[in-house]
Design an enzyme around this catalytic site. Structure first.
Site, PDB file in Angstrom:
ATOM      1  N   LYS A 122       0.830  -1.222   0.000  1.00 23.42           N
ATOM      2  CA  LYS A 122       0.000   0.000   0.000  1.00 23.42           C
ATOM      3  C   LYS A 122       0.859   1.265   0.000  1.00 23.42           C
ATOM      4  O   LYS A 122       0.608   2.189  -0.777  1.00 23.42           O
ATOM      5  CB  LYS A 122      -0.926  -0.006   1.223  1.00 23.42           C
ATOM      6  CG  LYS A 122      -2.022  -1.053   1.176  1.00 23.42           C
ATOM      7  CD  LYS A 122      -2.976  -0.929   2.349  1.00 23.42           C
ATOM      8  CE  LYS A 122      -2.336  -1.309   3.678  1.00 23.42           C
ATOM      9  NZ  LYS A 122      -1.970  -2.739   3.760  1.00 23.42           N
ATOM     10  N   THR A 123       1.839   1.320   0.885  1.00 22.05           N
ATOM     11  CA  THR A 123       2.632   2.544   1.010  1.00 22.05           C
ATOM     12  C   THR A 123       3.430   2.818  -0.265  1.00 22.05           C
ATOM     13  O   THR A 123       3.464   3.953  -0.762  1.00 22.05           O
ATOM     14  CB  THR A 123       3.572   2.466   2.220  1.00 22.05           C
ATOM     15  OG1 THR A 123       2.784   2.382   3.415  1.00 22.05           O
ATOM     16  CG2 THR A 123       4.480   3.676   2.301  1.00 22.05           C
ATOM     17  N   GLU A 166      -3.856   5.617   1.575  1.00 21.88           N
ATOM     18  CA  GLU A 166      -3.863   4.175   1.805  1.00 21.88           C
ATOM     19  C   GLU A 166      -5.188   3.795   2.460  1.00 21.88           C
ATOM     20  O   GLU A 166      -5.769   4.587   3.211  1.00 21.88           O
ATOM     21  CB  GLU A 166      -2.706   3.771   2.712  1.00 21.88           C
ATOM     22  CG  GLU A 166      -1.343   4.031   2.096  1.00 21.88           C
ATOM     23  CD  GLU A 166      -0.206   3.599   3.009  1.00 21.88           C
ATOM     24  OE1 GLU A 166      -0.387   2.626   3.766  1.00 21.88           O
ATOM     25  OE2 GLU A 166       0.863   4.236   2.950  1.00 21.88           O
TER      26      GLU A 166
END
Length: 459
Positions: A122-123, A166
């Site tokens: 996600k990051t 996110e």
């Protein structure tokens, strides 16, 4: 549910304001004219940053921090009902919102809110998308789960309708979000202190997909098992990505340069081919880049901008981050704390020039360590030498009878050497005595294991 109104700013208090997401939300509302206060247990760079802007931060969470002037309280899943500030808010009948609920309301204030979800990546993917939007001069608002060098932090407040964040599945937080474009990178077992099993996790991701409106778009990994369970009957447009030629966006001709960075050919639904080269390692980052490129195409960003932005992206903090070199030993830090992430990071490291690959791993939470004990052991054996630190408890207490010694024994049972030390000082001394010129050292985990490499480097 209490609804904030950006046209009528009120006084909002954050319990745990120093958290990466809470800090960003607090700053965004402060920028929008809200009166913001909050509390945390100790000083940090983030709380110092907020105080420098004039936001009141209390250290220690006490009943007297809460007054009738506060019109809304925001809290995370880490806050329990016996928290003194939460109890005070209930006593004063102050409306409360979870972090996820507030994020959802913030997202509705933007024309194009984008939520990036998945068990892993996600990051990095959010950071890649951020880099593309910035290269395209779209002036986005960005919420990232780690520091991105381009914006010198984890938050950028823009003035356009683009909002990127996110979307974490833990405690079903992302089900309170309001995305118009959603990404699902992958789905695996994790957070088993909350979810019952993989089927439970998949149901949550399906519900996340169902949040997308009829004029919205879901970008999803086409390699996810039983994909139709997640996509069938959705009202939004669905775009798939992956390595399979059946996916709308797929890649082939994967190569690696002398520093282990990948290049690949991207194929899109229009039959176009683009050669993309990355400055972040590993095949897992190719998948992340393909998802980011698909999103950029949905936003009609030019191919040349997408390719240039992905090439310029050098990673977010703690994602295979080069920390420095000492005595000829290359020191890398990585946030991986799930067996799949560890496997991806160590496979990426194998393509980087080195003699011996050392991995200092700090397990994250007792529940995750117990749930994936054998998987952790197998993944870590991809390193030549393994050193374990004590489990980073995070939100948990040790009630499961699990420890890093248990993991060490599991690794040794596989015929692989592994050391365990109870303190960082012992680990640092062991590394100083055993790492030699040409070795690579990776500190790995979601806790504070990064301190080991930084102390060795004197930074």
């Amino acid at each position: 549910m209490y609804e904030i109104n950006f046209k009528n700013p009120v006084s909002i208090h954050f319990i745990g304001i120093g958290g990466v997401s809470m800090c960003g939300l607090a700053e965004l509302l402060w920028d929008a004219g809200f009166h913001v206060s909050g509390s945390d247990w100790s000083h940090s760079a983030r709380t110092d940053h907020l105080e420098a802007k004039g936001i009141t931060v209390f250290y220690g969470q006490r009943e007297e921090n809460i007054t009738r002037e506060i019109e809304c309280m925001v809290f995370t899943s880490a806050v329990h009902p016996d928290n003194p500030e939460y109890m005070a808010a209930q006593k004063l009948q102050i409306p409360c919102l979870t972090r996820g609920e507030l994020m959802g309301q913030v997202m509705r204030n933007y024309a194009t809110p984008i939520g990036v979800s998945g068990t892993h990546g996600k990051t990095t993917t959010t950071s890649m998308i951020s880099e593309i939007l910035l290269h395209a001069d779209l002036d986005p608002t960005l919420f990232i789960g780690g520091n991105l060098k381009t914006i010198d932090g984890c938050l950028r407040i823009g003035r356009s309708g683009y909002f990127v964040t996110e979307a974490c599945e833990y405690t079903n937080s992302f089900l309170s979000f309001s995305p118009k474009i959603g990404i699902i990178l992958n789905i695996e077992e994790d957070h088993l202190d909350f979810f019952q099993d993989l089927a439970h996790i998949r149901r949550s991701f399906r519900r996340f997909a169902e949040l997308l409106p009829a004029d919205g778009t879901l970008i999803i990994n086409g390699g996810i098992e039983n994909l139709s369970e997640l996509t069938e009957g959705l009202v939004c447009r669905v775009i798939t990505f992956g390595s399979d030629i059946k996916s709308d966006y797929c890649f082939d001709h994967l190569t690696y340069n002398e520093t282990g960075h990948p290049g690949f050919t991207l194929h899109d639904p229009k039959g176009q081919e683009r050669r993309i080269s990355l400055k972040v390692p590993g095949e897992h980052n190719v998948y992340n880049a393909v998802a980011a490129a698909a999103l950029a195409d949905v936003l009609s960003i030019e191919n040349t901008v997408i390719t240039a932005a992905l090439h310029d992206f050098t990673g977010a903090d703690r994602r295979f981050e080069y920390k420095g070199t000492i005595g000829g030993v290359t020191v890398i830090d990585d946030y991986s704390h799930h067996p799949t992430e560890i496997t991806a990071a160590l496979k990426a490291a194998a393509k980087y020039p080195h003699k011996t690959l050392w991995c200092v791993f700090q397990p994250h939470t007792y529940s995750r360590t117990k749930a994936f004990l054998k998987e952790f052991a197998r993944a870590l054996t991809l390193a030549d030498k393994i050193v374990l630190a004590d489990i980073y408890a995070a939100r948990e207490t040790d009630t499961l009878g699990i420890s890093s010694q248990t993991l060490r024994d599991e690794i040794r049972a596989l015929g692989h050497d592994c050391e365990y030390f109870s303190t960082f000082d012992e680990i640092e001394n062991f590394l100083l005595e055993n790492c030699i010129n040409g070795d690579m050292l990776i500190t790995m985990g979601a806790g504070d294991v990064v301190k080991i490499g930084e102390k060795l480097l004197g930074i």
